[in-house]
Motif scaffolding. Structure first.
Motif, PDB file in Angstrom:
ATOM      1  N   UNK A 139      -3.762  95.084 -46.163  1.00 54.75           N
ATOM      2  CA  UNK A 139      -3.687  96.526 -46.373  1.00 54.75           C
ATOM      3  C   UNK A 139      -4.904  97.095 -47.056  1.00 54.75           C
ATOM      4  N   UNK A 140      -6.071  96.541 -46.733  1.00 57.27           N
ATOM      5  CA  UNK A 140      -7.295  96.952 -47.420  1.00 57.27           C
ATOM      6  C   UNK A 140      -8.492  96.746 -46.498  1.00 57.27           C
ATOM      7  N   UNK A 141      -9.592  97.438 -46.746  1.00 60.23           N
ATOM      8  CA  UNK A 141     -10.833  97.218 -46.008  1.00 60.23           C
ATOM      9  C   UNK A 141     -11.394  95.840 -46.351  1.00 60.23           C
ATOM     10  N   UNK A 142     -11.937  95.171 -45.343  1.00 60.15           N
ATOM     11  CA  UNK A 142     -12.436  93.806 -45.533  1.00 60.15           C
ATOM     12  C   UNK A 142     -13.843  93.676 -44.970  1.00 60.15           C
ATOM     13  N   UNK A 143     -14.704  93.007 -45.728  1.00 61.46           N
ATOM     14  CA  UNK A 143     -16.016  92.580 -45.221  1.00 61.46           C
ATOM     15  C   UNK A 143     -15.930  91.071 -45.027  1.00 61.46           C
ATOM     16  N   UNK A 144     -15.957  90.638 -43.763  1.00 62.86           N
ATOM     17  CA  UNK A 144     -15.808  89.213 -43.442  1.00 62.86           C
ATOM     18  C   UNK A 144     -17.167  88.622 -43.112  1.00 62.86           C
ATOM     19  N   UNK A 145     -17.596  87.688 -43.940  1.00 61.90           N
ATOM     20  CA  UNK A 145     -18.923  87.071 -43.831  1.00 61.90           C
ATOM     21  C   UNK A 145     -18.763  85.636 -43.325  1.00 61.90           C
ATOM     22  N   UNK A 146     -19.059  85.398 -42.027  1.00 60.81           N
ATOM     23  CA  UNK A 146     -18.849  84.097 -41.409  1.00 60.81           C
ATOM     24  C   UNK A 146     -20.163  83.349 -41.197  1.00 60.81           C
ATOM     25  N   UNK A 147     -20.133  82.050 -41.471  1.00 62.37           N
ATOM     26  CA  UNK A 147     -21.295  81.186 -41.256  1.00 62.37           C
ATOM     27  C   UNK A 147     -20.847  79.944 -40.494  1.00 62.37           C
ATOM     28  N   UNK A 199      -9.902  92.705 -38.298  1.00 59.58           N
ATOM     29  CA  UNK A 199      -8.839  93.679 -38.043  1.00 59.58           C
ATOM     30  C   UNK A 199      -7.475  93.133 -38.451  1.00 59.58           C
ATOM     31  N   UNK A 200      -7.229  91.859 -38.140  1.00 61.63           N
ATOM     32  CA  UNK A 200      -5.931  91.263 -38.471  1.00 61.63           C
ATOM     33  C   UNK A 200      -5.805  91.017 -39.979  1.00 61.63           C
ATOM     34  N   UNK A 201      -6.907  90.627 -40.625  1.00 57.36           N
ATOM     35  CA  UNK A 201      -6.878  90.406 -42.077  1.00 57.36           C
ATOM     36  C   UNK A 201      -6.646  91.725 -42.804  1.00 57.36           C
TER      37      UNK A 201
END
Length: 299
Positions: free
Chosen positions: A265-273, A258-260
């Motif tokens: 100013x864009x949709x983000x897919x955050x992939x965390x490992x 949400x903060x990123x």
């Protein structure tokens, strides 16, 4: 116009990052109630038609227990040299003791003029502030003035900014007016993820965490794909960050995303490992280079 570089000096957790965020009027630096949140030297740029102030936020100056801490202190101390002004920050509630005197020594050795900042004044009474003001005046040899602030309530922030600008030289605009930090997106993402870990996990986890962004790529559908590794130094910490049925890593990811998205100013897919890298805080330059401190150690 007036322009210049202003370094912040103080022991961990005195509110240096919160002060910068309050001055620029937006959240640029990560904050936490845990010490040593800031690991890197970060330039935050505040520009108007009359001035440009480049705040150099630094790790807290402390006696380090790990090799990581040694490099953090080196980054902080080196930032005091070659700037126009130093803000020496103390916590009004914690007062001035040996750790603060340790910081004062480094500031005095830099021979840079300084403004003393007594922060968190909303937590103490007037007599306490008066006593701290006298101690700062006695302990800082190049002190211009002492300012009382509360980054939480905003008290003293405008007065502090006015004093900073008055003590900067006339100079060029170093950065474009719409630029608020000199760090790349990958660094800002890693800082945001690390902040969410600080806020959501147990006390012993944060200092054992490094976040490294491995990939940032815009997909055909316009979504910004970001892949990042979260490194811990013990297997037990990996379990804490992942959480029961993956609930914790999911919450970290949601809050960070949400903060990123607000940042870019864009949709983000955050992939965390989450990965284990044992005793990385005691490793030498190779490991520290991985967590983004290479540039802070030059010179």
């Amino acid at each position: 116009m007036r322009s210049g570089f202003v370094a912040l000096a103080g022991k961990p957790n005195v509110g240096k990052s919160s002060i910068v965020n309050a001055v620029v009027g937006k959240k640029v630096l990560i904050v936490s109630d845990k010490p040593q949140t800031t690991r890197n030297r970060i330039n935050v740029i505040h520009t108007t038609s009359d001035y440009q102030v480049i705040f150099v936020d630094t790790p807290g100056i402390h006696k380090p227990l790990y090799r990581l801490g040694e490099y953090m202190v080196k980054a902080a101390v080196s930032a005091l040299k070659g700037v126009d002004l130093v803000l020496t920050v103390v916590d009004a509630k914690q007062g001035i003791r040996k750790p603060e005197e340790f910081v004062f020594d480094y500031v005095n050795q830099s021979n840079t003029k300084t403004i003393g900042v007594i922060n968190k004044i909303d937590l103490v009474d007037g007599e306490r502030i008066k006593s701290l003001k006298k101690k700062m005046e006695d302990g800082l040899k190049n002190c211009i003035s002492i300012i009382k602030t509360s980054a939480v309530t905003g008290e003293g922030i405008k007065e502090l900014l006015d004093l900073i600008v008055d003590n900067l030289p006339e100079g060029p605009q170093y950065y474009p007016e719409d630029m608020i930090t000199d760090r790349p997106l990958s660094f800002m993402v890693s800082e945001i993820v690390r902040e969410k870990i600080f806020h959501l996990t147990y006390e012993e986890v944060p200092h054992s965490v490094a976040v490294i962004v491995e990939e940032i790529k815009e997909r055909e559908n316009g979504v910004l794909y970001i892949r990042a590794n979260i490194y811990v130094d013990r297997k037990s910490q990996k379990g804490i960050i992942i959480g029961n049925k993956g609930n914790m890593i999911k919450k970290i990811g949601q809050n960070a995303r949400q903060e990123i998205e607000y940042l870019v100013g864009n949709k983000v897919f955050l992939d965390l490992h989450v990965k284990v890298k044992e005793k990385w805080r005691d490793k030498d330059f190779i490991i520290l280079n991985e967590i983004g401190m290479k540039d802070d150690l030059r010179g």
